[in-house]
Structure formats: structure tokens, C-alpha cells
Enzyme design. Sequence first.
Site, mmCIF file in Angstrom:
data_model
loop_
_atom_site.group_PDB
_atom_site.id
_atom_site.type_symbol
_atom_site.label_atom_id
_atom_site.label_comp_id
_atom_site.label_asym_id
_atom_site.label_seq_id
_atom_site.Cartn_x
_atom_site.Cartn_y
_atom_site.Cartn_z
ATOM 1 N N CYS A 112 49.445 63.423 -19.964
ATOM 2 C CA CYS A 112 48.447 63.639 -19.230
ATOM 3 C C CYS A 112 47.244 62.870 -19.802
ATOM 4 C CB CYS A 112 48.052 64.953 -19.492
ATOM 5 S SG CYS A 112 49.093 66.375 -19.047
ATOM 6 N N HIS A 244 40.684 65.787 -19.062
ATOM 7 C CA HIS A 244 41.941 66.097 -18.336
ATOM 8 C C HIS A 244 41.775 67.701 -17.969
ATOM 9 C CE1 HIS A 244 46.062 67.069 -17.492
ATOM 10 N NE2 HIS A 244 46.039 67.525 -18.773
ATOM 11 N N ASN A 274 47.000 71.514 -12.962
ATOM 12 C CA ASN A 274 47.013 70.417 -13.873
ATOM 13 C C ASN A 274 47.966 69.195 -13.117
ATOM 14 O OD1 ASN A 274 47.958 68.459 -15.863
ATOM 15 N ND2 ASN A 274 48.244 70.363 -17.177
HETATM 16 N N1 ACO Z 1 52.335 85.450 -14.616
HETATM 17 C C1 ACO Z 1 52.408 86.482 -15.584
HETATM 18 N N2 ACO Z 1 52.701 86.675 -16.779
HETATM 19 C C2 ACO Z 1 53.113 85.421 -17.419
HETATM 20 C C3 ACO Z 1 53.016 84.174 -16.603
HETATM 21 C C4 ACO Z 1 52.827 84.198 -15.475
HETATM 22 N N3 ACO Z 1 52.578 83.051 -14.748
HETATM 23 N N4 ACO Z 1 53.202 83.404 -17.710
HETATM 24 C C5 ACO Z 1 53.451 83.881 -19.017
HETATM 25 N N5 ACO Z 1 53.494 85.321 -18.862
HETATM 26 C C6 ACO Z 1 53.439 86.484 -19.541
HETATM 27 C C7 ACO Z 1 54.303 85.849 -20.661
HETATM 28 O O1 ACO Z 1 55.775 86.407 -20.383
HETATM 29 C C8 ACO Z 1 53.872 87.063 -21.793
HETATM 30 O O2 ACO Z 1 54.459 88.252 -21.604
HETATM 31 P P1 ACO Z 1 54.571 89.220 -22.790
HETATM 32 O O3 ACO Z 1 53.391 89.516 -23.682
HETATM 33 O O4 ACO Z 1 55.042 90.424 -22.271
HETATM 34 O O5 ACO Z 1 55.947 88.435 -23.569
HETATM 35 C C9 ACO Z 1 52.230 87.082 -21.606
HETATM 36 O O6 ACO Z 1 51.983 86.393 -20.390
HETATM 37 C C10 ACO Z 1 51.568 86.126 -22.432
HETATM 38 O O7 ACO Z 1 52.135 84.871 -22.752
HETATM 39 P P2 ACO Z 1 51.380 83.657 -23.390
HETATM 40 O O8 ACO Z 1 52.293 82.464 -23.314
HETATM 41 O O9 ACO Z 1 51.343 84.370 -24.938
HETATM 42 O O10 ACO Z 1 50.169 83.385 -22.689
HETATM 43 P P3 ACO Z 1 49.029 82.725 -23.112
HETATM 44 O O11 ACO Z 1 47.500 83.418 -23.241
HETATM 45 O O12 ACO Z 1 49.230 81.887 -24.382
HETATM 46 O O13 ACO Z 1 48.777 81.939 -22.121
HETATM 47 C C11 ACO Z 1 49.000 79.683 -21.252
HETATM 48 C C12 ACO Z 1 49.558 80.797 -21.357
HETATM 49 C C13 ACO Z 1 48.094 79.792 -20.007
HETATM 50 C C14 ACO Z 1 50.224 78.445 -20.702
HETATM 51 C C15 ACO Z 1 48.082 79.165 -22.293
HETATM 52 O O14 ACO Z 1 48.781 79.029 -23.451
HETATM 53 C C16 ACO Z 1 47.639 77.755 -22.247
HETATM 54 O O15 ACO Z 1 46.673 77.464 -21.095
HETATM 55 N N6 ACO Z 1 48.106 76.595 -23.004
HETATM 56 C C17 ACO Z 1 47.631 75.248 -22.645
HETATM 57 C C18 ACO Z 1 48.729 74.715 -22.176
HETATM 58 C C19 ACO Z 1 48.463 73.685 -21.080
HETATM 59 O O16 ACO Z 1 47.558 73.910 -20.305
HETATM 60 N N7 ACO Z 1 49.514 73.027 -20.835
HETATM 61 C C20 ACO Z 1 49.449 72.212 -19.531
HETATM 62 C C21 ACO Z 1 50.209 70.935 -20.156
HETATM 63 S S1 ACO Z 1 49.603 70.297 -21.369
HETATM 64 C C22 ACO Z 1 48.231 69.586 -21.189
HETATM 65 O O17 ACO Z 1 47.916 69.021 -20.130
HETATM 66 C C23 ACO Z 1 47.223 69.003 -22.234
#
Ligand code: ACO
Length: 328
Positions: A112, A244, A274
Site C-alpha cells: 500500500c 492511504h 482499500n
Molecule cells: N462481517 C461480519 N463479521 C466479521 C467480518 C465481516 N466481514 N469480519 C470479521 N468479523 C467478525 C469476526 O469473526 C469477529 O467475530 P467474533 O468476535 O465472534 O470472533 C468480530 O467480527 C471481530 O473481529 P475483529 O477482527 O476483532 O474486528 P476488528 O474490530 O479488529 O475489525 C478490521 C477488523 C476492520 C479488519 C480492523 O481490524 C481493521 O480495520 N484493521 C486495519 C487493517 C486494514 O485496514 N487492513 C487493510 C490492509 S493494510 C493497509 O492497507 C494498511
Amino acid sequence: MNSVMIGFGAALPKKCVLNSELPAELDTSDEWITRRTGIKQRYIASRSETTASLAVEAGKEAIHDAKISLNDIDLVIVATTTGDLTFPATATLVQRDLGIKQGAAFDVSAACSGFVYALDIVDSYIKCGRFKCALVIGAETFSRAVDWHDRSTCVLFGDGAGAVVVQAQNTDLGLQYCRIHSDGKFVDQLKTSGGISTTQSVGFAQMEGREVFRFAVEKFSESLQQLLEDNNLSIDDVDLIVPHQANSRILEKIAEDSGISKEKVVVTVNKHANTSAASIPLALHEVKHNLITKKNVVLLSMGAGFTWGSALIRFSGGNSSHKESGRL
Ligand code: ACO
């Protein structure tokens, strides 16, 4: 010599997929995706659309916007991790399809952060006089690098391309500052599950979402502070931040932590999701008509590796005396 952005282009696949249109088997919802990420939709490439074809479309628009001829371009760089072929570089396909017959073309792989890395390379070449006019493209078909059975990753990404023409000009406008960084100890936090040399396949994107989130917030904030310090600027001097686009909550944190108003942080993740290396040039294209009224525009990136980077670009701020030395 300074590196001045004189043209902008963008390309998105024809097909737009709303959160509510994602496959039911994913067991996700518009409500979950919107609340956690701000994403409402993403564009997904069809079979006939590739990273190179999107890059070519964006590149054409940027060249047209810059009002230059193909003969003026002596360097093509494509920032991508989802190239059409393992080799040659996607940039050479773009060079061929645009009909550019001179100069050099190569890809940059920094996930990214690829677009900011590419800008830094171009600026170094321009400063030392090696190249005079570069087409810099961030292009991805990231929908092909995700496992469409894994709801924790596939809903986050989209496809697209953004392009800028960067020209050497004798001016005080243009790129003022660019810094790139990486720390390989974080490779496992965000990576694909395979590659040519290990599995002979491309693999799927895997990540530790929370760790990536935490690191992105930390590095965006740290990079911005360093940029302000190194350029003797205060946050009030910054007219626009083009970060980004991974998650709107990360972008809100940038505003909160730095004290800049939310209106000055460009958000396109809601529309594009993204798009990895394409996200910053796509966002620049969205605001291209406003750039002429701005003075200090900051780019911030963070991606797999981890890699991160920042850039300060000076536009004319509406000062007409500057327009002769560059349209912006
Ligand atoms: N729909 C519904 N539920 C979901 C989904 C989905 N698409 N994805 C995960 N869940 C569930 C999980 O199974 C989990 O359920 P559980 O509590 O029963 O186990 C729950 O949601 C919480 O999951 P987490 O992964 O802990 O959720 P979090 O609040 O951390 O959000 C996310 C996840 C959105 C990916 C967040 O961590 C984030 O934005 N991280 C940044 C990463 C990113 O943006 N990466 C992109 C690439 S990197 C870059 O570009 C820099």
C-alpha cells in the site's frame, strides 16, 4: 529541479459492488462493514479488466490532463503488488499499450506504500537530472489476491488505478519532501499465503487486522509529526492530507491525533475500499480540482512489510504568478 505533478488520471472497473451485494455465504452485513471500516462499496475487475488495462486508462487521462505528448515521457513506474504477469513488469505492458517508445519502465513493490515509494524514486531521478517527465501509476486488482471465503479480508479491498504525470520544473512548487521506511520484522502481520518461489502460486492476503490498525495509526501520526518538524510547519499550515485509504476509523484517528479538522483529511475508502497502491493517486484524482487552491498537501502511506512513507507537495495556493511554472 523540483518534481511537479501536472496531470492526474483514474480508472475504476465497470462493476461496482455494494456491501449489500456481497455473496450471502460470506455472512457479513452492510452494518458491520460500514461501522468497522466506513466502506460502502468497491469496484471489482471483470475478466477483461486487468491491473495493466486499468493503469493504461488512468495513464491516458493523466497524460491528456497534463497536456503533454507521449514523446515527453521518459519514465513509467507502476506501483503494484498485483501485476498482470510475474514478469515482465506491468509498467512495460503499460509503456507498450500507451505507445511510449523511449525511456525506461519498471514496477515498484511496496504494497500500500508503493505510490509514495515510486514518487520518492522519481524525485531522486529528477533531482539528479536522469529523467525529466515520469508517468507514475498506482494500480491494483486486489480482488484477485483475497480469499472470497474469508470475510475478514475480502470485504476490505477493491480494484482501480490512479496516475500522475510528474515533470521536472525549475520552480519552488512541487514535491518538497519525501521519506520512505520499512521494518521487515512485521512481515507476518500482513502478507500473502504464497508466492512464486515458495508455493508457485500467488496466495491470498492474510492479516492480523488489529495489529495492522494499531501500527497504521502509530506510523501515520509519527510520519506526520516528523514531516511537520523537518519542514518547520505547524499542523495549521497543512491544507490537505491525502492518506492511504484502508479504513475510515484510521483516517478519523489521524485527524483526532494531529488536531487537524476532519474536512482536511481526504476520504475515499467509502467508495473505493482499500485499493492498496492505487488508493493515494485515486484520492488525489478525486480532489484534483481543489489542489490548485491548496498550498501544503501531505501524503501518508502504510502497508505490508510493514512499509510506510510521507510526502509534502506544494501547490500554488491559487497564486497566479506560480501558474506559469506549472498548472498547479
Ligand atoms: N462481517 C461480519 N463479521 C466479521 C467480518 C465481516 N466481514 N469480519 C470479521 N468479523 C467478525 C469476526 O469473526 C469477529 O467475530 P467474533 O468476535 O465472534 O470472533 C468480530 O467480527 C471481530 O473481529 P475483529 O477482527 O476483532 O474486528 P476488528 O474490530 O479488529 O475489525 C478490521 C477488523 C476492520 C479488519 C480492523 O481490524 C481493521 O480495520 N484493521 C486495519 C487493517 C486494514 O485496514 N487492513 C487493510 C490492509 S493494510 C493497509 O492497507 C494498511
